[in-house]
Design a protein around this motif. Structure first.
Motif, PDB file in Angstrom:
ATOM      1  N   UNK A  10       0.722  -1.029   0.043  1.00  0.00           N
ATOM      2  CA  UNK A  10      -0.033  -0.015  -0.024  1.00  0.00           C
ATOM      3  C   UNK A  10       0.780   1.076   0.008  1.00  0.00           C
ATOM      4  N   UNK A  11       1.938   1.487   0.922  1.00  0.00           N
ATOM      5  CA  UNK A  11       2.976   2.434   0.930  1.00  0.00           C
ATOM      6  C   UNK A  11       3.515   2.839  -0.508  1.00  0.00           C
ATOM      7  N   UNK A  12       3.960   1.463  -1.293  1.00  0.00           N
ATOM      8  CA  UNK A  12       4.663   2.040  -2.558  1.00  0.00           C
ATOM      9  C   UNK A  12       3.625   2.220  -3.563  1.00  0.00           C
ATOM     10  N   UNK A  13       2.454   1.535  -3.637  1.00  0.00           N
ATOM     11  CA  UNK A  13       1.310   2.224  -4.365  1.00  0.00           C
ATOM     12  C   UNK A  13       1.089   3.626  -4.256  1.00  0.00           C
ATOM     13  N   UNK A  14       1.014   4.023  -2.876  1.00  0.00           N
ATOM     14  CA  UNK A  14       0.565   5.342  -2.767  1.00  0.00           C
ATOM     15  C   UNK A  14       1.767   6.287  -3.073  1.00  0.00           C
ATOM     16  N   UNK A  15       2.945   5.922  -2.597  1.00  0.00           N
ATOM     17  CA  UNK A  15       4.269   6.667  -2.920  1.00  0.00           C
ATOM     18  C   UNK A  15       4.259   6.808  -4.535  1.00  0.00           C
ATOM     19  N   UNK A  16       4.206   5.950  -5.402  1.00  0.00           N
ATOM     20  CA  UNK A  16       4.014   5.977  -6.876  1.00  0.00           C
ATOM     21  C   UNK A  16       2.842   6.985  -7.414  1.00  0.00           C
ATOM     22  N   UNK A  17       1.692   6.659  -6.722  1.00  0.00           N
ATOM     23  CA  UNK A  17       0.637   7.521  -7.353  1.00  0.00           C
ATOM     24  C   UNK A  17       1.051   9.180  -6.909  1.00  0.00           C
ATOM     25  N   UNK A  18       1.304   9.418  -5.834  1.00  0.00           N
ATOM     26  CA  UNK A  18       1.948  10.486  -5.304  1.00  0.00           C
ATOM     27  C   UNK A  18       2.974  11.182  -6.282  1.00  0.00           C
ATOM     28  N   UNK A  19       3.957  10.367  -6.284  1.00  0.00           N
ATOM     29  CA  UNK A  19       5.210  10.823  -7.241  1.00  0.00           C
ATOM     30  C   UNK A  19       4.852  11.211  -8.662  1.00  0.00           C
ATOM     31  N   UNK A  20       3.851  10.277  -9.271  1.00  0.00           N
ATOM     32  CA  UNK A  20       3.507  10.455 -10.521  1.00  0.00           C
ATOM     33  C   UNK A  20       2.821  11.674 -10.688  1.00  0.00           C
ATOM     34  N   UNK A  21       1.730  11.859  -9.669  1.00  0.00           N
ATOM     35  CA  UNK A  21       0.993  13.342  -9.709  1.00  0.00           C
ATOM     36  C   UNK A  21       1.751  14.598  -9.518  1.00  0.00           C
ATOM     37  N   UNK A  22       2.785  14.390  -8.742  1.00  0.00           N
ATOM     38  CA  UNK A  22       3.582  15.585  -8.725  1.00  0.00           C
ATOM     39  C   UNK A  22       4.190  15.755  -9.811  1.00  0.00           C
ATOM     40  N   UNK A  23       5.000  14.713 -10.313  1.00  0.00           N
ATOM     41  CA  UNK A  23       5.651  14.807 -11.703  1.00  0.00           C
ATOM     42  C   UNK A  23       4.768  15.495 -12.788  1.00  0.00           C
ATOM     43  N   UNK A  24       3.540  15.040 -12.810  1.00  0.00           N
ATOM     44  CA  UNK A  24       2.616  15.201 -14.068  1.00  0.00           C
ATOM     45  C   UNK A  24       2.449  16.989 -13.711  1.00  0.00           C
ATOM     46  N   UNK A  25       2.141  17.372 -12.370  1.00  0.00           N
ATOM     47  CA  UNK A  25       1.750  18.581 -12.211  1.00  0.00           C
ATOM     48  C   UNK A  25       2.907  19.448 -12.240  1.00  0.00           C
ATOM     49  N   UNK A  26       3.881  19.326 -12.430  1.00  0.00           N
ATOM     50  CA  UNK A  26       5.158  20.078 -12.564  1.00  0.00           C
ATOM     51  C   UNK A  26       5.764  20.128 -14.189  1.00  0.00           C
ATOM     52  N   UNK A  27       5.069  19.195 -14.848  1.00  0.00           N
ATOM     53  CA  UNK A  27       5.386  19.165 -16.276  1.00  0.00           C
ATOM     54  C   UNK A  27       4.900  20.297 -17.046  1.00  0.00           C
ATOM     55  N   UNK A  28       5.535  20.642 -18.040  1.00  0.00           N
ATOM     56  CA  UNK A  28       5.473  21.917 -18.763  1.00  0.00           C
ATOM     57  C   UNK A  28       4.369  21.429 -19.822  1.00  0.00           C
TER      58      UNK A  28
END
Length: 109
Positions: A10-28
């Motif tokens: 659960x922690x790994x999946x949550x981290x992956x989702x949060x990381x992907x979301x932050x990466x997408x939000x900061x993408x140009x």
């Protein structure tokens, strides 16, 4: 699946989702494209979590079935042992009864 394994997963999946979301939000990218990426990531995360839950359910079912079978075998063994002991007790009681009948017959003579 043990509780620790489930927590780690659960922690790994949550981290992956949060990381992907932050990466997408900061993408140009443009807003529409970013929203599509967020939606795609959310759908993928949902599918991953659903698959993990399905796997956990299967593991739980297998474990529960194995424990049930083990319990039934132990119960059967216990009942069988008790049956033998009950037979032994009955034989001993019958022998005592026969001894008492014998003594009673001698006393009546």
């Amino acid at each position: 699946m043990s509780n620790n394994t489930g927590n780690v997963l659960t922690a790994l999946l949550t981290g992956a989702v949060v990381g992907a979301g932050i990466g997408i939000l900061y993408a140009p990218d443009k807003g529409k494209k970013t929203r599509k990426k967020i939606k795609k990531s959310a759908v993928k995360a949902k599918d991953d979590i659903s698959q993990s839950l399905s796997n956990a359910k299967e593991e739980f079912t297998k474990t529960a079935d194995a424990k049930k079978e083990e319990f039934e075998e132990k119960l059967e063994d216990t009942l069988s042992n008790m049956s033998y002991k009950a037979d032994d007790i009955l034989v001993a009681l019958e022998k005592k009864l026969e001894d008492l009948r014998s003594k009673n017959a001698q006393l009546q003579k």
